[in-house]
Design a protein around this motif. Structure first.
Motif, mmCIF file in Angstrom:
data_model
loop_
_atom_site.group_PDB
_atom_site.id
_atom_site.type_symbol
_atom_site.label_atom_id
_atom_site.label_comp_id
_atom_site.label_asym_id
_atom_site.label_seq_id
_atom_site.Cartn_x
_atom_site.Cartn_y
_atom_site.Cartn_z
ATOM 1 N N CYS A 76 -16.388 18.923 -12.582
ATOM 2 C CA CYS A 76 -15.932 20.240 -12.119
ATOM 3 C C CYS A 76 -15.179 20.133 -10.795
ATOM 4 C CB CYS A 76 -17.122 21.185 -11.972
ATOM 5 S SG CYS A 76 -17.920 21.592 -13.531
ATOM 6 N N TYR A 77 -15.674 19.298 -9.895
ATOM 7 C CA TYR A 77 -15.073 19.125 -8.571
ATOM 8 C C TYR A 77 -13.641 18.603 -8.682
ATOM 9 C CZ TYR A 77 -14.690 17.401 -3.731
ATOM 10 O OH TYR A 77 -14.295 17.160 -2.440
ATOM 11 N N TYR A 78 -13.453 17.561 -9.509
ATOM 12 C CA TYR A 78 -12.116 16.975 -9.626
ATOM 13 C C TYR A 78 -11.148 17.909 -10.341
ATOM 14 C CZ TYR A 78 -12.465 12.620 -7.229
ATOM 15 O OH TYR A 78 -12.543 11.695 -6.232
ATOM 16 N N LYS A 79 -11.635 18.691 -11.300
ATOM 17 C CA LYS A 79 -10.779 19.679 -11.941
ATOM 18 C C LYS A 79 -10.381 20.744 -10.919
ATOM 19 C CE LYS A 79 -8.570 21.414 -15.367
ATOM 20 N NZ LYS A 79 -7.392 20.723 -15.898
ATOM 21 N N ALA A 80 -11.329 21.186 -10.124
ATOM 22 C CA ALA A 80 -11.033 22.176 -9.084
ATOM 23 C C ALA A 80 -10.053 21.611 -8.058
ATOM 24 C CB ALA A 80 -12.325 22.621 -8.399
ATOM 25 N N LEU A 81 -10.236 20.349 -7.651
ATOM 26 C CA LEU A 81 -9.303 19.723 -6.704
ATOM 27 C C LEU A 81 -7.896 19.641 -7.283
ATOM 28 C CD1 LEU A 81 -11.044 16.657 -5.015
ATOM 29 C CD2 LEU A 81 -10.268 18.758 -3.925
ATOM 30 N N GLN A 82 -7.823 19.353 -8.577
ATOM 31 C CA GLN A 82 -6.518 19.197 -9.205
ATOM 32 C C GLN A 82 -5.719 20.500 -9.163
ATOM 33 O OE1 GLN A 82 -6.388 18.415 -13.496
ATOM 34 N NE2 GLN A 82 -5.007 16.717 -13.022
ATOM 35 N N VAL A 83 -6.387 21.621 -9.330
ATOM 36 C CA VAL A 83 -5.662 22.891 -9.439
ATOM 37 C C VAL A 83 -5.800 23.784 -8.215
ATOM 38 C CG1 VAL A 83 -5.767 22.872 -11.960
ATOM 39 C CG2 VAL A 83 -7.573 24.022 -10.679
ATOM 40 N N GLY A 84 -6.693 23.445 -7.304
ATOM 41 C CA GLY A 84 -6.930 24.307 -6.149
ATOM 42 C C GLY A 84 -6.621 23.643 -4.829
ATOM 43 N N GLN A 85 -6.726 24.428 -3.779
ATOM 44 C CA GLN A 85 -6.538 23.918 -2.420
ATOM 45 C C GLN A 85 -7.817 23.208 -1.964
ATOM 46 O OE1 GLN A 85 -5.453 27.122 0.172
ATOM 47 N NE2 GLN A 85 -3.675 27.702 -1.046
ATOM 48 N N VAL A 86 -7.649 22.073 -1.311
ATOM 49 C CA VAL A 86 -8.794 21.269 -0.890
ATOM 50 C C VAL A 86 -9.766 22.081 -0.040
ATOM 51 C CG1 VAL A 86 -9.536 19.266 0.469
ATOM 52 C CG2 VAL A 86 -7.558 19.079 -1.021
ATOM 53 N N ALA A 87 -9.261 22.816 0.942
ATOM 54 C CA ALA A 87 -10.142 23.561 1.852
ATOM 55 C C ALA A 87 -10.997 24.569 1.086
ATOM 56 C CB ALA A 87 -9.317 24.271 2.928
ATOM 57 N N LYS A 88 -10.423 25.234 0.109
ATOM 58 C CA LYS A 88 -11.185 26.220 -0.661
ATOM 59 C C LYS A 88 -12.170 25.547 -1.607
ATOM 60 C CE LYS A 88 -7.892 29.966 -0.339
ATOM 61 N NZ LYS A 88 -7.155 31.008 -1.041
ATOM 62 N N VAL A 89 -11.725 24.489 -2.268
ATOM 63 C CA VAL A 89 -12.605 23.778 -3.209
ATOM 64 C C VAL A 89 -13.817 23.218 -2.471
ATOM 65 C CG1 VAL A 89 -12.803 21.752 -4.722
ATOM 66 C CG2 VAL A 89 -10.780 23.234 -4.852
ATOM 67 N N VAL A 90 -13.576 22.536 -1.362
ATOM 68 C CA VAL A 90 -14.671 21.912 -0.620
ATOM 69 C C VAL A 90 -15.617 22.966 -0.063
ATOM 70 C CG1 VAL A 90 -15.207 20.513 1.419
ATOM 71 C CG2 VAL A 90 -13.381 19.830 -0.110
ATOM 72 N N THR A 91 -15.074 24.076 0.401
ATOM 73 C CA THR A 91 -15.925 25.141 0.942
ATOM 74 C C THR A 91 -16.858 25.690 -0.124
ATOM 75 O OG1 THR A 91 -14.243 25.723 2.559
ATOM 76 C CG2 THR A 91 -15.919 27.369 2.107
ATOM 77 N N ILE A 92 -16.316 25.979 -1.281
ATOM 78 C CA ILE A 92 -17.156 26.501 -2.355
ATOM 79 C C ILE A 92 -18.136 25.429 -2.829
ATOM 80 C CG2 ILE A 92 -17.158 27.372 -4.729
ATOM 81 C CD1 ILE A 92 -14.482 28.781 -3.988
ATOM 82 N N ASP A 93 -17.674 24.188 -2.916
ATOM 83 C CA ASP A 93 -18.562 23.091 -3.303
ATOM 84 C C ASP A 93 -19.733 22.979 -2.330
ATOM 85 O OD1 ASP A 93 -19.151 20.538 -4.818
ATOM 86 O OD2 ASP A 93 -18.832 19.724 -2.805
ATOM 87 N N LYS A 94 -19.478 23.135 -1.057
ATOM 88 C CA LYS A 94 -20.536 23.003 -0.055
ATOM 89 C C LYS A 94 -21.474 24.211 -0.040
ATOM 90 C CE LYS A 94 -19.297 18.994 0.910
ATOM 91 N NZ LYS A 94 -19.853 17.996 0.023
ATOM 92 N N PHE A 95 -21.118 25.255 -0.797
ATOM 93 C CA PHE A 95 -22.046 26.372 -0.978
ATOM 94 C C PHE A 95 -23.307 25.877 -1.691
ATOM 95 C CE2 PHE A 95 -23.523 30.334 -3.021
ATOM 96 C CZ PHE A 95 -23.707 31.088 -1.876
ATOM 97 N N SER A 96 -23.233 24.670 -2.231
ATOM 98 C CA SER A 96 -24.414 24.059 -2.841
ATOM 99 C C SER A 96 -25.560 23.970 -1.834
ATOM 100 C CB SER A 96 -24.082 22.670 -3.379
ATOM 101 O OG SER A 96 -23.744 21.786 -2.325
ATOM 102 N N LEU A 97 -25.246 23.989 -0.549
ATOM 103 C CA LEU A 97 -26.300 24.007 0.475
ATOM 104 C C LEU A 97 -27.236 25.188 0.270
ATOM 105 C CD1 LEU A 97 -24.205 23.240 3.673
ATOM 106 C CD2 LEU A 97 -26.007 21.810 2.738
ATOM 107 N N ILE A 98 -26.662 26.361 0.044
ATOM 108 C CA ILE A 98 -27.464 27.574 -0.126
ATOM 109 C C ILE A 98 -28.298 27.463 -1.404
ATOM 110 C CG2 ILE A 98 -27.380 30.080 -0.387
ATOM 111 C CD1 ILE A 98 -26.409 28.838 2.365
ATOM 112 N N LEU A 99 -27.655 27.018 -2.473
ATOM 113 C CA LEU A 99 -28.387 26.846 -3.722
ATOM 114 C C LEU A 99 -29.508 25.828 -3.555
ATOM 115 C CD1 LEU A 99 -25.337 26.798 -6.164
ATOM 116 C CD2 LEU A 99 -26.853 28.717 -5.631
ATOM 117 N N THR A 100 -29.265 24.774 -2.788
ATOM 118 C CA THR A 100 -30.280 23.753 -2.541
ATOM 119 C C THR A 100 -31.447 24.317 -1.741
ATOM 120 O OG1 THR A 100 -28.590 22.038 -2.612
ATOM 121 C CG2 THR A 100 -30.692 21.442 -1.609
#
Length: 132
Positions: A76-100
């Motif tokens: 999912c991360y690499y698909k998101a990186l391919q089509v999205g902006q790095v800053a937005k993808v990484v920010t949403i990916d790091k939302f995993s902190l809250i889920l964790t």
């Protein structure tokens, strides 16, 4: 010492995003994930010698499940990186902190302190600001 390793993890995770964004250009994101995984495997197996004999069945099952979750995350991360902006993808990916935080409280019985909750609210707000 854990903080040094955590800091290095953050540095390498940052490099992962930048290098991955460059590497995924013009190729299938799943292929990019597979190629990356080969190098992760080689590196990981190079670091462990004969430790497999020390792993119990329960640990092996949970490590396998963790590996499946990691694989799904990477795809999912690499698909998101391919089509999205790095800053937005990484920010949403790091939302995993809250889920964790939430999953650790639910499944591991870890306490959600006021400091953790406040940090979670700030991270959530930051995620929304960057992602929107």
């Amino acid at each position: 010492m854990w903080a040094v390793y955590a800091g290095l993890s953050a540095l390498f995770a940052s490099l992962t995003a930048i290098l991955g964004k460059i590497g995924v250009q013009g190729i299938n994101s799943n292929l990019a994930t597979a190629i990356r995984t080969i190098f992760v495997l080689v590196m990981a197996w190079g670091m462990v010698q004969a430790g497999m004999k020390d792993i119990g069945g329960r640990s092996l099952v949970f490590l396998m499940l963790s590996g499946l979750a990691t694989g799904a995350s990477w795809l999912c991360y690499y698909k998101a990186l391919q089509v999205g902006q790095v800053a937005k993808v990484v920010t949403i990916d790091k939302f995993s902190l809250i889920l964790t935080f939430l999953l650790a409280a639910l499944f591991l019985g870890e306490k959600l302190t006021l400091k953790t909750l406040l940090g979670g609210v700030l991270i959530t707000a930051g995620t929304l600001v960057v992602a929107l």
